[in-house]
Design an enzyme around this catalytic site. Structure first.
Site, mmCIF file in Angstrom:
data_model
loop_
_atom_site.group_PDB
_atom_site.id
_atom_site.type_symbol
_atom_site.label_atom_id
_atom_site.label_comp_id
_atom_site.label_asym_id
_atom_site.label_seq_id
_atom_site.Cartn_x
_atom_site.Cartn_y
_atom_site.Cartn_z
ATOM 1 N N ASN A 1 0.818 -1.051 -0.017
ATOM 2 C CA ASN A 1 -0.101 0.056 -0.049
ATOM 3 C C ASN A 1 0.942 1.132 0.045
ATOM 4 O O ASN A 1 0.289 2.354 0.133
ATOM 5 C CB ASN A 1 -1.017 -0.038 1.114
ATOM 6 C CG ASN A 1 -0.263 -0.074 2.543
ATOM 7 O OD1 ASN A 1 0.909 0.143 2.772
ATOM 8 N ND2 ASN A 1 -0.930 0.009 3.639
ATOM 9 N N TYR B 1 5.786 -3.216 18.892
ATOM 10 C CA TYR B 1 6.371 -3.840 17.466
ATOM 11 C C TYR B 1 6.883 -5.262 17.712
ATOM 12 O O TYR B 1 6.308 -6.316 17.066
ATOM 13 C CB TYR B 1 7.398 -2.923 17.030
ATOM 14 C CG TYR B 1 8.230 -3.786 15.688
ATOM 15 C CD1 TYR B 1 7.667 -3.749 14.747
ATOM 16 C CD2 TYR B 1 9.370 -4.027 16.065
ATOM 17 C CE1 TYR B 1 8.477 -4.384 13.595
ATOM 18 C CE2 TYR B 1 10.201 -4.828 15.076
ATOM 19 C CZ TYR B 1 9.842 -4.921 13.937
ATOM 20 O OH TYR B 1 10.394 -5.800 12.882
ATOM 21 N N SER C 1 11.862 -11.025 13.524
ATOM 22 C CA SER C 1 12.856 -10.488 14.063
ATOM 23 C C SER C 1 13.668 -10.943 15.224
ATOM 24 O O SER C 1 13.024 -11.495 16.076
ATOM 25 C CB SER C 1 12.397 -9.101 14.124
ATOM 26 O OG SER C 1 13.450 -8.318 15.102
ATOM 27 N N LYS D 1 5.465 -9.079 16.054
ATOM 28 C CA LYS D 1 6.169 -10.321 15.399
ATOM 29 C C LYS D 1 6.109 -11.545 16.285
ATOM 30 O O LYS D 1 5.786 -12.560 15.635
ATOM 31 C CB LYS D 1 7.717 -9.866 15.606
ATOM 32 C CG LYS D 1 8.006 -8.672 14.657
ATOM 33 C CD LYS D 1 7.740 -9.017 13.347
ATOM 34 C CE LYS D 1 7.550 -7.738 12.283
ATOM 35 N NZ LYS D 1 7.283 -8.211 10.865
HETATM 36 P P1 NAD Z 1 9.935 -1.339 4.979
HETATM 37 O O1 NAD Z 1 8.789 -0.429 5.803
HETATM 38 O O2 NAD Z 1 10.786 -0.963 3.880
HETATM 39 O O3 NAD Z 1 8.879 -2.313 4.154
HETATM 40 C C1 NAD Z 1 7.467 -2.728 4.496
HETATM 41 C C2 NAD Z 1 6.473 -2.509 3.399
HETATM 42 O O4 NAD Z 1 5.298 -2.857 3.863
HETATM 43 C C3 NAD Z 1 6.449 -1.171 3.057
HETATM 44 O O5 NAD Z 1 6.575 -0.952 1.471
HETATM 45 C C4 NAD Z 1 5.104 -0.660 3.410
HETATM 46 O O6 NAD Z 1 4.547 0.169 2.398
HETATM 47 C C5 NAD Z 1 4.271 -2.091 3.322
HETATM 48 N N1 NAD Z 1 3.209 -2.042 4.158
HETATM 49 C C6 NAD Z 1 3.016 -1.748 5.300
HETATM 50 N N2 NAD Z 1 1.802 -2.215 5.782
HETATM 51 C C7 NAD Z 1 0.910 -2.571 4.672
HETATM 52 C C8 NAD Z 1 -0.225 -3.208 4.612
HETATM 53 N N3 NAD Z 1 -1.149 -2.983 5.686
HETATM 54 N N4 NAD Z 1 -0.580 -3.553 3.359
HETATM 55 C C9 NAD Z 1 0.354 -3.531 2.290
HETATM 56 N N5 NAD Z 1 1.511 -2.860 2.364
HETATM 57 C C10 NAD Z 1 1.987 -2.525 3.839
HETATM 58 O O7 NAD Z 1 10.637 -2.379 5.783
HETATM 59 P P2 NAD Z 1 11.482 -3.361 5.732
HETATM 60 O O8 NAD Z 1 12.891 -3.042 6.255
HETATM 61 O O9 NAD Z 1 11.577 -3.683 4.319
HETATM 62 O O10 NAD Z 1 11.027 -4.536 6.707
HETATM 63 C C11 NAD Z 1 10.076 -5.799 6.192
HETATM 64 C C12 NAD Z 1 9.618 -6.534 7.111
HETATM 65 O O11 NAD Z 1 10.862 -7.032 7.822
HETATM 66 C C13 NAD Z 1 8.842 -5.871 8.027
HETATM 67 O O12 NAD Z 1 7.789 -6.839 8.456
HETATM 68 C C14 NAD Z 1 9.714 -5.864 9.323
HETATM 69 O O13 NAD Z 1 9.023 -5.765 10.400
HETATM 70 C C15 NAD Z 1 10.449 -6.941 9.146
HETATM 71 N N6 NAD Z 1 11.727 -6.692 9.803
HETATM 72 C C16 NAD Z 1 12.717 -5.504 9.172
HETATM 73 C C17 NAD Z 1 14.008 -5.196 9.845
HETATM 74 C C18 NAD Z 1 14.875 -4.201 9.732
HETATM 75 O O14 NAD Z 1 15.560 -4.073 10.220
HETATM 76 N N7 NAD Z 1 14.317 -3.651 8.416
HETATM 77 C C19 NAD Z 1 14.611 -6.409 10.993
HETATM 78 C C20 NAD Z 1 13.644 -7.340 11.462
HETATM 79 C C21 NAD Z 1 12.406 -7.375 10.862
HETATM 80 C C1 UD1 Z 2 16.330 -2.152 15.931
HETATM 81 C C2 UD1 Z 2 15.087 -2.037 16.734
HETATM 82 C C3 UD1 Z 2 14.901 -3.843 16.590
HETATM 83 C C4 UD1 Z 2 14.875 -4.149 15.204
HETATM 84 C C5 UD1 Z 2 16.241 -3.713 14.653
HETATM 85 C C6 UD1 Z 2 16.267 -4.276 13.301
HETATM 86 C C7 UD1 Z 2 15.066 -0.780 18.566
HETATM 87 C C8 UD1 Z 2 15.008 -0.360 20.249
HETATM 88 N N1 UD1 Z 2 15.324 -1.920 18.269
HETATM 89 O O1 UD1 Z 2 17.619 -2.529 16.783
HETATM 90 O O2 UD1 Z 2 13.866 -3.949 17.124
HETATM 91 O O3 UD1 Z 2 14.626 -5.678 14.982
HETATM 92 O O4 UD1 Z 2 16.361 -2.305 14.824
HETATM 93 O O5 UD1 Z 2 17.109 -3.333 12.470
HETATM 94 O O6 UD1 Z 2 14.685 0.289 17.891
HETATM 95 N N2 UD1 Z 2 22.442 4.078 17.403
HETATM 96 C C9 UD1 Z 2 23.180 5.032 17.513
HETATM 97 N N3 UD1 Z 2 22.695 6.190 17.106
HETATM 98 C C10 UD1 Z 2 21.668 6.166 15.969
HETATM 99 C C11 UD1 Z 2 21.159 4.943 15.902
HETATM 100 C C12 UD1 Z 2 21.553 3.962 16.621
HETATM 101 O O7 UD1 Z 2 24.178 4.903 18.389
HETATM 102 O O8 UD1 Z 2 21.387 7.265 15.792
HETATM 103 C C13 UD1 Z 2 22.856 2.624 17.925
HETATM 104 C C14 UD1 Z 2 21.962 1.840 18.736
HETATM 105 O O9 UD1 Z 2 21.791 2.693 20.030
HETATM 106 C C15 UD1 Z 2 22.192 0.588 18.668
HETATM 107 C C16 UD1 Z 2 23.093 0.323 17.475
HETATM 108 O O10 UD1 Z 2 23.206 1.696 17.002
HETATM 109 O O11 UD1 Z 2 23.137 0.146 19.795
HETATM 110 C C17 UD1 Z 2 22.041 -0.248 16.470
HETATM 111 O O12 UD1 Z 2 20.786 0.487 16.434
HETATM 112 P P1 UD1 Z 2 19.642 0.286 15.506
HETATM 113 O O13 UD1 Z 2 20.198 0.141 14.125
HETATM 114 O O14 UD1 Z 2 18.457 1.196 15.751
HETATM 115 O O15 UD1 Z 2 19.192 -1.258 15.550
HETATM 116 P P2 UD1 Z 2 18.774 -2.294 17.014
HETATM 117 O O16 UD1 Z 2 18.666 -1.122 18.101
HETATM 118 O O17 UD1 Z 2 19.778 -3.269 17.059
#
Ligand code: NAD
Ligand code: UD1
Length: 339
Positions: free
Chosen positions: A32, A149, A124, A153
């Site tokens: 979306n 969040y 995650s 998950k």
């Molecule tokens: P992202 O926000 O870039 O991608 C998520 C996509 O889902 C977006 O394009 C958004 O527009 C779409 N979306 C959200 N709700 C929707 C809905 N109801 N219907 C249709 N589309 C919808 O995020 P990402 O980093 O690519 O993450 C993808 C998945 O992986 C997520 O579920 C996120 O929670 C999970 N995840 C991400 C990380 C990370 O660090 N990026 C870590 C662990 C898990």
């Molecule tokens: C975050 C999410 C976690 C998610 C993960 C995936 C939180 C509390 N947790 O984790 O749920 O699964 O992302 O990517 O948000 N940092 C700085 N300065 C900044 C940003 C981050 O020092 O501006 C530090 C943070 O304190 C952390 C590390 O960088 O120690 C990584 O941070 P981040 O990229 O946000 O990831 P997580 O905290 O591991």
């Protein structure tokens, strides 16, 4: 085989679409665009030279799902769609539960009713309870989540597990991501956070391109080698390939499976700053700021199970992650917002 990719215009989804198309899968995307741009779909097509069937719809819209499942012969679903900002989820829990849980429920219902049985889910590392010793294994206890969040998950995993038990031949692969960073080496797709980035790497790269003047390092008094937090950063292309490996695994192994997708290596915030500076030649000014509430000192994956059963190994190192992050950021200073 056609794969329905929910959230396929997003950061991890777009990279996974590229890997799927490169491996010969057909790709249908439902997104979306709440946190992404349709330009990502065009870029996926540009990189691969292949077509993506794209539907700008909400996954909670059951009628839209029915239309898509009727029109396309879907063999498997990868469910990325969801809201993912941890801090925001604390202030907007109901929006997070609504979006992340109802999308999973509607999707499972539609799969059940249309005879689609395989789903890969974006879980995650945040589902692991913080009391576990590191590195984290798939068998370790989950729960005690620190944000709405995280609970979405945890609960989505349970919804999928229960569906697997109840619907004949239904199979789910729960992939627990550690910290995905980097971008496709073309620099055409990458992470494009809206507003001020919450995560470390997008913040560093926005400092590098001049959109922010300095990085705040959240705490340097943790019990870690240099006092800053340690994480398991994984290249998004490695992560994307893990999904293709999971689809393959489900062909022969029905039911529930759970895998960590991480490298097994821990790097500190200062390691990341230094690596980025070394690889790109760009200086990252930083200041030490107070600890961010909820941060854990250190966690990383035990990736042995994924290596053994999925035959999947992360191939890219920290320098690759920094180089590709920079290729994306420097070619697209404003992300997809700039043409
Ligand atoms: P992202 O926000 O870039 O991608 C998520 C996509 O889902 C977006 O394009 C958004 O527009 C779409 N979306 C959200 N709700 C929707 C809905 N109801 N219907 C249709 N589309 C919808 O995020 P990402 O980093 O690519 O993450 C993808 C998945 O992986 C997520 O579920 C996120 O929670 C999970 N995840 C991400 C990380 C990370 O660090 N990026 C870590 C662990 C898990
Ligand atoms: C975050 C999410 C976690 C998610 C993960 C995936 C939180 C509390 N947790 O984790 O749920 O699964 O992302 O990517 O948000 N940092 C700085 N300065 C900044 C940003 C981050 O020092 O501006 C530090 C943070 O304190 C952390 C590390 O960088 O120690 C990584 O941070 P981040 O990229 O946000 O990831 P997580 O905290 O591991």
């Amino acid at each position: 085989m056609n794969v329905l990719v929910t959230g396929g215009a997003g950061y991890i989804g777009s990279h996974t679409c590229v890997e799927l198309l490169d491996q010969g899968f057909g790709v249908v995307v439902i997104d979306n665009l709440v946190n992404s741009s349709a330009k990502a779909i065009e870029r996926i097509e540009q990189i691969t030279g292949k077509h993506v069937d794209f539907y700008q719809e909400d996954v909670r819209n059951r009628a839209a799902l029915d239309r898509i499942f009727e029109k396309h012969d879907i063999g498997c679903v990868i469910h990325f769609a969801g809201l993912k900002a941890v801090g925001e989820s604390v202030h907007m829990p109901l929006e997070y539960y609504d979006n992340n849980l109802f999308s999973t429920v509607r999707l499972c219902e539609a799969m059940r009713d249309h005879g689609v049985r395989d789903i890969v889910f974006s879980s995650s590392a945040t589902v692991y309870s913080s009391e576990n010793p590191i590195p984290w294994k798939e068998t370790y206890i989950t729960g005690n989540c620190t944000s709405p969040y995280g609970w979405t998950k945890y609960m989505s995993e349970q919804i999928l597990r229960d569906t697997t038990k109840a619907v004949d031949d239904f199979s789910v692969s729960l992939l627990r991501y550690f910290n995905p960073i980097g971008a496709h080496s073309s620099g055409l797709i990458g992470e494009d956070p809206r507003g001020i980035p919450n995560n470390l790497m997008p913040f560093i790269s926005q400092v590098a391109i001049g959109r922010r003047d300095h990085l705040n390092i959240f705490g340097n008094d943790y019990d870690t080698p240099d006092g800053t937090c340690v994480r398991d950063y994984i290249h998004v292309v490695d992560l994307a390939r893990g999904h293709v490996a999971a689809i393959d695994y489900m062909k022969k192994h029905r039911g529930e499976s759970v895998f960590n997708l991480g490298t097994g290596m821990g790097y500190s915030v200062l390691d990341m700053v230094k690596a980025f500076e070394r690889v790109t030649g760009v200086k990252i000014p930083y200041e030490i700021a107070p600890r961010r509430p909820g941060d854990l000192p250190a966690f990383y994956a035990n990736p042995d199970k994924s290596a053994k059963l999925l035959n999947w190994h992360a191939q890219y190192n920290l320098d690759d992650m920094c180089r590709d992050t920079w290729a994306w950021q420097s070619k697209n200073p404003m992300g997809y917002g700039e043409e």
